[in-house]
Motif scaffolding. Sequence first.
Motif, short mmCIF file in Angstrom:
data_model
loop_
_atom_site.label_atom_id
_atom_site.label_comp_id
_atom_site.label_asym_id
_atom_site.label_seq_id
_atom_site.Cartn_x
_atom_site.Cartn_y
_atom_site.Cartn_z
N VAL A 96 -1.26 81.18 -48.09
CA VAL A 96 -1.97 81.52 -46.86
C VAL A 96 -3.39 80.96 -46.92
CG1 VAL A 96 -2.98 83.43 -45.54
CG2 VAL A 96 -0.59 83.54 -46.27
N LEU A 97 -4.02 81.10 -48.07
CA LEU A 97 -5.42 80.67 -48.21
C LEU A 97 -5.60 79.15 -48.20
CD1 LEU A 97 -6.64 83.33 -50.76
CD2 LEU A 97 -7.15 83.20 -48.31
N ARG A 98 -4.52 78.40 -48.44
CA ARG A 98 -4.63 76.94 -48.36
C ARG A 98 -5.10 76.50 -46.99
NH1 ARG A 98 -0.42 76.78 -52.22
NH2 ARG A 98 1.25 76.76 -50.68
N GLY A 99 -4.75 77.27 -45.97
CA GLY A 99 -5.19 76.97 -44.61
C GLY A 99 -6.69 77.16 -44.41
N LEU A 137 -14.10 85.45 -41.67
CA LEU A 137 -14.69 85.44 -43.01
C LEU A 137 -14.12 84.29 -43.85
CD1 LEU A 137 -16.34 86.67 -45.37
CD2 LEU A 137 -14.36 88.12 -45.82
N LEU A 138 -12.80 84.15 -43.84
CA LEU A 138 -12.16 83.11 -44.66
C LEU A 138 -12.55 81.70 -44.19
CD1 LEU A 138 -8.66 84.76 -45.07
CD2 LEU A 138 -10.40 84.47 -46.86
N ARG A 139 -12.77 81.53 -42.89
CA ARG A 139 -13.19 80.21 -42.39
C ARG A 139 -14.62 79.89 -42.78
NH1 ARG A 139 -13.47 80.44 -37.18
NH2 ARG A 139 -12.48 82.42 -36.76
N PRO A 191 -13.49 79.52 -58.02
CA PRO A 191 -12.80 80.80 -58.11
C PRO A 191 -12.83 81.59 -56.81
CG PRO A 191 -14.98 81.07 -59.02
CD PRO A 191 -14.85 79.60 -58.59
N GLN A 192 -13.34 81.00 -55.75
CA GLN A 192 -13.43 81.72 -54.47
C GLN A 192 -12.05 82.13 -53.97
OE1 GLN A 192 -16.42 82.70 -53.71
NE2 GLN A 192 -17.10 81.43 -55.42
N HIS A 200 -11.09 85.35 -55.55
CA HIS A 200 -11.82 86.46 -54.92
C HIS A 200 -11.17 86.82 -53.57
CE1 HIS A 200 -14.68 85.89 -58.04
NE2 HIS A 200 -15.37 84.91 -57.47
N ALA A 201 -10.77 85.80 -52.82
CA ALA A 201 -10.15 86.03 -51.51
C ALA A 201 -8.79 86.69 -51.65
CB ALA A 201 -10.05 84.72 -50.74
N VAL A 202 -8.00 86.30 -52.65
CA VAL A 202 -6.70 86.95 -52.90
C VAL A 202 -6.93 88.44 -53.16
CG1 VAL A 202 -4.81 87.15 -54.57
CG2 VAL A 202 -5.50 84.89 -53.74
N ARG A 203 -7.92 88.74 -53.96
CA ARG A 203 -8.22 90.15 -54.27
C ARG A 203 -8.72 90.91 -53.05
NH1 ARG A 203 -11.12 88.79 -60.07
NH2 ARG A 203 -9.17 88.36 -61.18
N LEU A 204 -9.50 90.24 -52.22
CA LEU A 204 -9.97 90.87 -50.98
C LEU A 204 -8.80 91.21 -50.07
CD1 LEU A 204 -12.26 91.64 -48.93
CD2 LEU A 204 -12.01 89.31 -48.06
#
Length: 190
Positions: free
Chosen positions: A127-130, A182-184, A136-137, A140-144
């Motif tokens: 999902v975060l690849r998008g 936030l992710l963008r 390591p961000q 951090h995002a996976v944990r969020l």
Amino acid sequence: MARAGLTTETLVRAGAELADEIGFEHATPTELARRFGVRTASLYSHVRNAHDLKTGIALLALEELADRVSEAVAGRAGKDALTAFADAYRDYALQHPGRFAAAQFRLDPEAAAASAGARHAQLSRAVLRGYDLPEPQQTHAVRLLGSVFSGFVGLEGAGGFSHSAPDAQASWTAILDALDALLRTWPARS
């Protein structure tokens, strides 16, 4: 043939159903034996103890949840993937509260390594690849995401949002919009 049709798989599945009905903490060999009309000792050739049963339920729940999320995010990217991931997670928690609780059960290292837990991390990273986050961000995002989804559905399942407006769905939608924003714009620190 096992007594009363009992197998490890049968007991784990029955334990998962029991967890959804009366709570994961109450899914015990004693309660299962009562449901199957056998003595608790009859179960111990299939599950060693309550911890073994709970581990089995946790492994089943992790697998089921990973399958649902995988199906939901297939072919999606960006906010669409984030929303599909989050909705699959939330729907599973609402439909299977005991199994969802089991998915949070602390596994020993060997069981964790053999579990679908790694698939959950891979799905989060997919999902975060998008969002093009570097390490390591990304970690951090996976944990969020895990924290937000687990926290929200845990509070919702406990009735924490049932006595105030707006309804939980409105908050869920707003949270997903905020996570997408936030992710963008995630700050790129090392």
